[in-house]
Design a protein around this motif. Sequence first.
Motif, PDB file in Angstrom:
ATOM      1  N   ALA B 234       0.831  -1.200   0.000  1.00 12.92           N
ATOM      2  CA  ALA B 234       0.000   0.000   0.000  1.00 12.92           C
ATOM      3  C   ALA B 234       0.868   1.254   0.000  1.00 12.92           C
ATOM      4  O   ALA B 234       0.494   2.278  -0.570  1.00 12.92           O
ATOM      5  N   LEU B 237       1.503   2.798  -3.284  1.00 14.20           N
ATOM      6  CA  LEU B 237       0.488   3.700  -3.831  1.00 14.20           C
ATOM      7  C   LEU B 237       0.816   5.138  -3.444  1.00 14.20           C
ATOM      8  O   LEU B 237       0.628   6.061  -4.218  1.00 14.20           O
ATOM      9  N   ASP B 238       1.303   5.323  -2.205  1.00 13.68           N
ATOM     10  CA  ASP B 238       1.646   6.665  -1.728  1.00 13.68           C
ATOM     11  C   ASP B 238       2.743   7.282  -2.583  1.00 13.68           C
ATOM     12  O   ASP B 238       2.648   8.430  -2.998  1.00 13.68           O
ATOM     13  N   LYS B 241       1.948   8.528  -6.021  1.00  9.24           N
ATOM     14  CA  LYS B 241       1.052   9.678  -6.144  1.00  9.24           C
ATOM     15  C   LYS B 241       1.814  10.952  -6.463  1.00  9.24           C
ATOM     16  O   LYS B 241       2.817  11.261  -5.863  1.00  9.24           O
TER      17      LYS B 241
END
Lengths: 509, 241
Positions: B234, B237-238, B241
């Motif tokens: 996860a 995903l950061d 961005k």
Amino acid sequence: MAAEFKTPEYRPFPTVPEMQPGAMSHLKPFVASEAVQTNIGFPGKLEEGWEGRAIDKMGELLGKYRSLKVFMDSCVHCGACTDKCHYFIGTNDPNNMPVARQELMRSVYRRYFTLPGKIFPKLVGAKDLTKDVLDQWYSYYWQCSECRRCSVFCPYGIDTAEVTMAARTIMDHIGQGQKYSNEILGKVHKIGNNLGLPGPALFNTLEGLEEDVKEDTGVDVRFPMDVKGAEVLLVTPSADFFAEPHIDSLIGYAKVFHAAGVSWTLSSYASEAGNFGLFNGSYEMMRKVAMRIRTAALELGVKRIIVGECGHAWRVAYAFWNTLAGIGAGANDPFAIELQKQLDPNCKQPTHICEYTWDLIQQGRLKFDKEANDHRIITFHDSCNVARGSRMGDSPGGQFEIPRNIIRAVANKYYDMSPETIREVTFCCGGGGGVLTDDLLELRVKGAFPRMEALNRLKEDHGVNFMATICAICKAQFTKVLPYYGFKMNNVGGVHQLVSTAIVLGNEH
Amino acid sequence: MNVIFAILFYLATLILVGGLAYKIYDFARTPAPLKIPTTPAPTTAPGVVLRMAREVIFFESLFKSNLWIWAFGYMFHVGLALVLMRHLRYFVDPVGPILAFIQPFGVYAGFAMVAGLGGLWARRFLVARIRYISTPSDHLMLALLIGIGLTGLGMKFLMHTDIVTVKAFFLGLMRFEINPLPAHPGVYLHLGLVALLMIIFPISKLLHAPGVFFSPTRNQVDNPREARHVAPWAAQLDSGK
């Protein structure tokens, strides 16, 4: 759609119901259209080769989610959960027993991912993923409200909600999405709220509310939107903007902020606390929805984020926002630092509106005329996601005490429902988890049965006529199903509706 | 026969230890991306240890949900634990005072274990809901465990065997020597069933034993607002961005 069905009858002595296999196998929500599916990045429809894609997706999820992996392996079929689901109690369908619901996926898991299931499928109850099995998945994984009541009772903490979410994710990814939830996700991505209310419509509504409250109380209570530099950003379920009885709680929040003399604002960009990404089990989807709140908070420069009355929204906000979008404390990664610098570290981020109001009450900053609520004999329905998926305040169980404390502070007549139906073992309203749609009305009415029985006992014993709750879905669900059980639609409402009735406002600001 | 059983036990031990080690590794490496403790949950790590201890030692959640299942299940598990401890005497020499002390309790425990299993099995026939969810392997698992219990009790009370020789066999295995087993049908049956149990342990629902420790709804601290919890996949995903 909605075929005729019978509302369950109150039982003199509630016992475990007899099973009626297949009693609910006819019920399926509408399947999402190609447009709805592709709009949020899923395949449009079920196409050849879906079995393989489904198994691949299952394998991916098993590698990403410890919950799913451990839960697939650990169940011993002890049966402890079999009588705990409100949908089983209301429908008698054995596939609505948590273990049987999980088993729809576990049998496929065994077949494709375990040695005994590959060699001796019959022996261990392993099954190929066929169209029949998929149809059962679609039917019964949309008869779960992900309320987690079963997880309280499982000796291994197996949470059927996690299994349901995985099944729904898999179905989304093979083109078998649910119309209601996926339509809503499309709206929130595009417009900013589940109901698809555009900014100008919200402004009008809020202006109207200011006039209504002025007329009612003579006080200039503001309902600000998109105000830069406000101290508080209120994120609330969009139903609060227009639905009854939700709107009365919105008025309650505004009065509390007014009485506290705090500058606050709503955001037209993040005009939704709800997050249907949770219901579909999609981390990415849930993250995308949560990011809107972070963006709005940064743009508006607020110091504090407060969340309105909404059960699953509070679970996502409390338990997941920090993970998904860095809204919280203690993060030291670059991703969240910008937001950390801006938010007030002395406040809980995010804060539940009940935590906020209760703090003010304890500080003696709010005045109430408790008699104003005397026409109401009140009980409190613990919403499942708040009760079993979140917390309020500093100690475990604050999510039960704080709303009750508020009610007792603003009203004189309060009774709890039977202990086996409240707090951590509360029964779901029957409409949570993405089933709040009319194509599932039969499920919703039957699923509300255990809650209705508990409420009815209280009505008979104490004349209770108001069930307070802090969830937009609970409010919408009960408004619809209460009449099936001999209650009035307005026997349900929000905790801040009670606050709104009793709060004493001066024109001090 | 001696050689067959020697090979069988080496194999079974290898599968049990290797299989369990792999499964535990597999559980441990799979991230839990979100905070999902079933609340109210402890807000500190020691609190979680306490919660888990109550769960594992007293079966707290099961106690809340169904007293019958709890009573039979508890009888079986505590019985089994004592019986296993009693059997340690086949693997250590000399037998220490604590081990000697628990020997008689181990015998009672054997009865409790079989009685508990009997109760659990009866429920699979008598309670419609549990009959509905039972698979053939659920029945066979109970049959296997009861078989182990009965053959063990049988050798204690009905047809004694030469346990000194049995002990020499196992002590020998631990030094990679093959000593003779008593030629006794009870011993063969008992040991054969035990080996079977060891072999199926890592590929069956018996994985609930390690599983409970890895259950995120029970082993997570309820502090999502205070500390950010992010899984490695996860976190990507950061940064994307």
